[in-house]
Design a protein around this motif. Sequence first.
Motif, PDB file in Angstrom:
ATOM      1  N   GLY A   8       0.770  -1.182  -0.130  1.00 19.95           N
ATOM      2  CA  GLY A   8       0.000   0.107   0.043  1.00 19.95           C
ATOM      3  C   GLY A   8       0.854   1.150   0.020  1.00 19.95           C
ATOM      4  N   ARG A   9       0.261   2.464  -0.148  1.00 21.44           N
ATOM      5  CA  ARG A   9       0.941   3.732  -0.048  1.00 21.44           C
ATOM      6  C   ARG A   9       0.295   4.902   0.166  1.00 21.44           C
ATOM      7  NH1 ARG A   9      -2.140   6.763  -3.405  1.00 21.44           N
ATOM      8  NH2 ARG A   9      -2.095   6.218  -5.567  1.00 21.44           N
ATOM      9  N   PHE A  10       0.925   5.835   0.650  1.00 19.17           N
ATOM     10  CA  PHE A  10       0.229   7.073   1.186  1.00 19.17           C
ATOM     11  C   PHE A  10       1.042   8.000   0.184  1.00 19.17           C
ATOM     12  CE2 PHE A  10       0.287  11.130   3.994  1.00 19.17           C
ATOM     13  CZ  PHE A  10      -0.890  11.256   3.502  1.00 19.17           C
ATOM     14  N   ALA A  11       0.414   8.963  -0.446  1.00 19.77           N
ATOM     15  CA  ALA A  11       1.001   9.820  -1.719  1.00 19.77           C
ATOM     16  C   ALA A  11       0.767  11.214  -1.276  1.00 19.77           C
ATOM     17  CB  ALA A  11       0.614   9.366  -2.833  1.00 19.77           C
ATOM     18  N   PRO A  12       1.251  12.086  -0.338  1.00 12.99           N
ATOM     19  CA  PRO A  12       0.758  13.161   0.041  1.00 12.99           C
ATOM     20  C   PRO A  12       1.553  14.315  -0.852  1.00 12.99           C
ATOM     21  CG  PRO A  12       2.512  12.781   1.659  1.00 12.99           C
ATOM     22  CD  PRO A  12       2.034  11.421   0.732  1.00 12.99           C
ATOM     23  N   SER A  13       0.896  15.383  -1.352  1.00 14.11           N
ATOM     24  CA  SER A  13       1.506  16.631  -2.119  1.00 14.11           C
ATOM     25  C   SER A  13       2.064  17.337  -1.113  1.00 14.11           C
ATOM     26  CB  SER A  13       0.333  17.189  -2.982  1.00 14.11           C
ATOM     27  OG  SER A  13       0.036  16.190  -3.933  1.00 14.11           O
ATOM     28  N   PRO A  14       3.274  17.555  -1.214  1.00 16.64           N
ATOM     29  CA  PRO A  14       4.037  18.715  -0.025  1.00 16.64           C
ATOM     30  C   PRO A  14       3.503  20.050  -0.184  1.00 16.64           C
ATOM     31  CG  PRO A  14       5.669  17.724  -1.302  1.00 16.64           C
ATOM     32  CD  PRO A  14       4.379  17.417  -2.050  1.00 16.64           C
ATOM     33  N   MET A  44       6.206  11.228  -2.157  1.00 19.79           N
ATOM     34  CA  MET A  44       6.058  12.517  -2.033  1.00 19.79           C
ATOM     35  C   MET A  44       5.557  12.876  -3.542  1.00 19.79           C
ATOM     36  SD  MET A  44       6.077  14.302   0.566  1.00 19.79           S
ATOM     37  CE  MET A  44       6.236  13.588   2.130  1.00 19.79           C
ATOM     38  N   GLU A  45       4.559  13.412  -3.455  1.00 23.85           N
ATOM     39  CA  GLU A  45       3.954  13.663  -4.982  1.00 23.85           C
ATOM     40  C   GLU A  45       4.261  15.456  -5.196  1.00 23.85           C
ATOM     41  OE1 GLU A  45       0.236  11.959  -5.926  1.00 23.85           O
ATOM     42  OE2 GLU A  45       1.335  10.164  -6.407  1.00 23.85           O
ATOM     43  N   ASP A  46       5.577  15.588  -5.442  1.00 19.69           N
ATOM     44  CA  ASP A  46       5.757  17.030  -5.569  1.00 19.69           C
ATOM     45  C   ASP A  46       6.164  17.326  -6.984  1.00 19.69           C
ATOM     46  OD1 ASP A  46       8.115  15.370  -5.783  1.00 19.69           O
ATOM     47  OD2 ASP A  46       9.632  16.693  -4.577  1.00 19.69           O
ATOM     48  N   ALA A 178       1.487  15.189 -15.959  1.00 20.16           N
ATOM     49  CA  ALA A 178       0.494  15.246 -15.111  1.00 20.16           C
ATOM     50  C   ALA A 178       0.432  14.158 -14.299  1.00 20.16           C
ATOM     51  CB  ALA A 178      -0.840  15.366 -16.089  1.00 20.16           C
ATOM     52  N   TYR A 179      -0.519  14.663 -13.062  1.00 17.53           N
ATOM     53  CA  TYR A 179      -0.647  13.629 -12.075  1.00 17.53           C
ATOM     54  C   TYR A 179      -1.001  12.321 -12.455  1.00 17.53           C
ATOM     55  CZ  TYR A 179      -3.725  11.194  -8.823  1.00 17.53           C
ATOM     56  OH  TYR A 179      -4.332  10.410  -7.867  1.00 17.53           O
ATOM     57  N   GLN A 180      -2.170  12.234 -13.428  1.00 16.41           N
ATOM     58  CA  GLN A 180      -2.628  10.861 -13.825  1.00 16.41           C
ATOM     59  C   GLN A 180      -1.453  10.085 -14.353  1.00 16.41           C
ATOM     60  OE1 GLN A 180      -5.561  10.643 -12.990  1.00 16.41           O
ATOM     61  NE2 GLN A 180      -6.452  12.755 -13.075  1.00 16.41           N
ATOM     62  N   ALA A 182       1.801  10.273 -13.631  1.00 18.72           N
ATOM     63  CA  ALA A 182       2.830  10.135 -12.584  1.00 18.72           C
ATOM     64  C   ALA A 182       2.494   8.716 -11.788  1.00 18.72           C
ATOM     65  CB  ALA A 182       3.369  11.415 -12.094  1.00 18.72           C
ATOM     66  N   VAL A 183       1.181   9.140 -11.379  1.00 18.96           N
ATOM     67  CA  VAL A 183       0.508   8.254 -10.575  1.00 18.96           C
ATOM     68  C   VAL A 183       0.562   6.714 -10.805  1.00 18.96           C
ATOM     69  CG1 VAL A 183      -1.833   8.290 -10.873  1.00 18.96           C
ATOM     70  CG2 VAL A 183      -1.183   8.007  -8.596  1.00 18.96           C
ATOM     71  N   VAL A 184       0.368   6.527 -12.247  1.00 18.70           N
ATOM     72  CA  VAL A 184       0.294   5.022 -12.529  1.00 18.70           C
ATOM     73  C   VAL A 184       1.641   4.724 -12.819  1.00 18.70           C
ATOM     74  CG1 VAL A 184      -2.034   5.273 -13.699  1.00 18.70           C
ATOM     75  CG2 VAL A 184      -0.096   5.766 -14.955  1.00 18.70           C
ATOM     76  N   VAL A 196      -5.529   3.132  -1.285  1.00 16.23           N
ATOM     77  CA  VAL A 196      -6.518   3.697  -0.383  1.00 16.23           C
ATOM     78  C   VAL A 196      -6.204   5.136  -0.501  1.00 16.23           C
ATOM     79  CG1 VAL A 196      -7.365   3.521   2.019  1.00 16.23           C
ATOM     80  CG2 VAL A 196      -6.683   1.467   0.835  1.00 16.23           C
ATOM     81  N   ARG A 197      -7.231   5.824  -0.615  1.00 14.02           N
ATOM     82  CA  ARG A 197      -7.112   7.241  -0.760  1.00 14.02           C
ATOM     83  C   ARG A 197      -8.291   8.196  -0.639  1.00 14.02           C
ATOM     84  NH1 ARG A 197      -5.352   7.501  -7.205  1.00 14.02           N
ATOM     85  NH2 ARG A 197      -7.426   6.724  -7.834  1.00 14.02           N
ATOM     86  N   GLY A 198      -8.412   9.374  -0.746  1.00 13.94           N
ATOM     87  CA  GLY A 198      -9.518   9.911  -0.320  1.00 13.94           C
ATOM     88  C   GLY A 198     -10.353   9.996  -1.534  1.00 13.94           C
ATOM     89  N   ASP A 200     -12.119  11.987  -3.017  1.00 10.59           N
ATOM     90  CA  ASP A 200     -11.887  13.206  -4.250  1.00 10.59           C
ATOM     91  C   ASP A 200     -11.237  12.707  -5.356  1.00 10.59           C
ATOM     92  OD1 ASP A 200      -9.588  13.217  -2.373  1.00 10.59           O
ATOM     93  OD2 ASP A 200      -8.955  14.954  -3.396  1.00 10.59           O
ATOM     94  N   LEU A 201     -10.613  11.626  -5.320  1.00 11.47           N
ATOM     95  CA  LEU A 201      -9.807  10.988  -6.449  1.00 11.47           C
ATOM     96  C   LEU A 201     -10.733   9.698  -6.923  1.00 11.47           C
ATOM     97  CD1 LEU A 201      -6.406  11.232  -4.991  1.00 11.47           C
ATOM     98  CD2 LEU A 201      -7.303  12.661  -6.814  1.00 11.47           C
ATOM     99  N   LEU A 202     -11.894   9.399  -6.546  1.00 11.03           N
ATOM    100  CA  LEU A 202     -12.477   8.392  -7.236  1.00 11.03           C
ATOM    101  C   LEU A 202     -12.851   8.398  -8.428  1.00 11.03           C
ATOM    102  CD1 LEU A 202     -14.355   5.677  -6.491  1.00 11.03           C
ATOM    103  CD2 LEU A 202     -16.513   7.401  -6.068  1.00 11.03           C
TER     104      LEU A 202
HETATM  105  N1  GLU Z   1      -1.062  13.404  -4.007  1.00  4.73           N
HETATM  106  C1  GLU Z   1      -2.552  13.200  -4.087  1.00  4.73           C
HETATM  107  C2  GLU Z   1      -3.048  14.256  -3.227  1.00  4.73           C
HETATM  108  O1  GLU Z   1      -2.417  14.590  -2.178  1.00  4.73           O
HETATM  109  C3  GLU Z   1      -2.969  11.741  -3.775  1.00  4.73           C
HETATM  110  C4  GLU Z   1      -2.638  11.093  -4.865  1.00  4.73           C
HETATM  111  C5  GLU Z   1      -2.975   9.439  -4.679  1.00  4.73           C
HETATM  112  O2  GLU Z   1      -3.070   9.013  -3.770  1.00  4.73           O
HETATM  113  O3  GLU Z   1      -3.336   8.792  -5.695  1.00  4.73           O
HETATM  114  O4  GLU Z   1      -4.144  14.452  -3.049  1.00  4.73           O
END
Ligand code: GLU
Length: 307
Positions: A8-14, A44-46, A178-180, A182-184, A196-198, A200-202
């Motif tokens: 799993g992972r947590f991917a915050p944007s700093p 880190m999604e910078d 773009a995020y789309q 980089a994330v894949v 597993v994430r918020g 808002d990204l569904l």
């Molecule tokens: N970096 C994104 C955010 O902070 C999350 C990306 C993801 O979990 O796919 O909203």
Amino acid sequence: MNPAPYVGRFAPSPTGPLHAGSLVAAVASFLDARAAGGRWLVRMEDLDRPRCEAGAADTILRQLEAYGLHWDGAVLVQSQRDDAYAAALATLQASGAAYPCACSRRQLAQAPRSHEGEIIYPGTCRNGLPAGAIARAWRVRVPDVSARFHDRIHGDLQQNLARDVGDFIVRRADGLFAYQLAVVVDDAYQGVTHVVRGADLLWNTPRQIYLQSLLGLPTPAYAHVPLITNTAGQKLSKQTRAPALPASGQGAMLAQALAALGHPPPPGLSEARAAELLVWASAHWRIENVPIQARIANPSLAFDNQP
Ligand code: GLU
């Protein structure tokens, strides 16, 4: 064949310190991984350099530690991954899946918008740039079919990318990936099996699954946990002036985050410290108990976070 071991992972944007909303996403992904005996990574999604804040990445890591959210392995930093994103873009360009786009934001001002207020690209440059136009961004052409996908909390869903999103950007006009994309690329590179994430990204998920199919990458399992909003229904963020997580009283804050995730700790743990709460929660974690609402207005998590 055994299923792949859980990653799993947590991917915050700093863009600033963690707040109550990001804590909920971090805790959910941490618990889902630990309950499965899996690894939990931090990325880190910078990517969006202009939006990042100096020092925020370090602050976030210190906050995770203070809440007992200890990650495995090295932190992957997106600003160091341009070569991998460029290679993925080259694959999309070579297959004809990606095409250059000359449209400016102003030119697209009249384009239809999605529920989330995002522009649904009308396809202006899809069959070639208009004469004399200069390529600004790269987009991926999407099919006009209704594609199904599964979310472990929200169940079976479907989206027609052409109708609801349009051809989307994989490299921006300012040259940033773009995020789309980089994330894949990164989820596959890190061997992530469960996202597993918020919530808002569904509705970003079908774009990501589509890119995975174009790039020959595996699709992880997805779960979207409720987004914590303020009483005005706004996502907690720097823009909505969400306060940073408190530097003390982590136990009380974590207990509220667990309650928002449908796992209120028992009264016996009302004075417990963060580490103890996480041990209890890992043992009791059931994704079925996470509320299905996409948004939860939680004024206590949002505002009353003083120790
Ligand atoms: N970096 C994104 C955010 O902070 C999350 C990306 C993801 O979990 O796919 O909203």
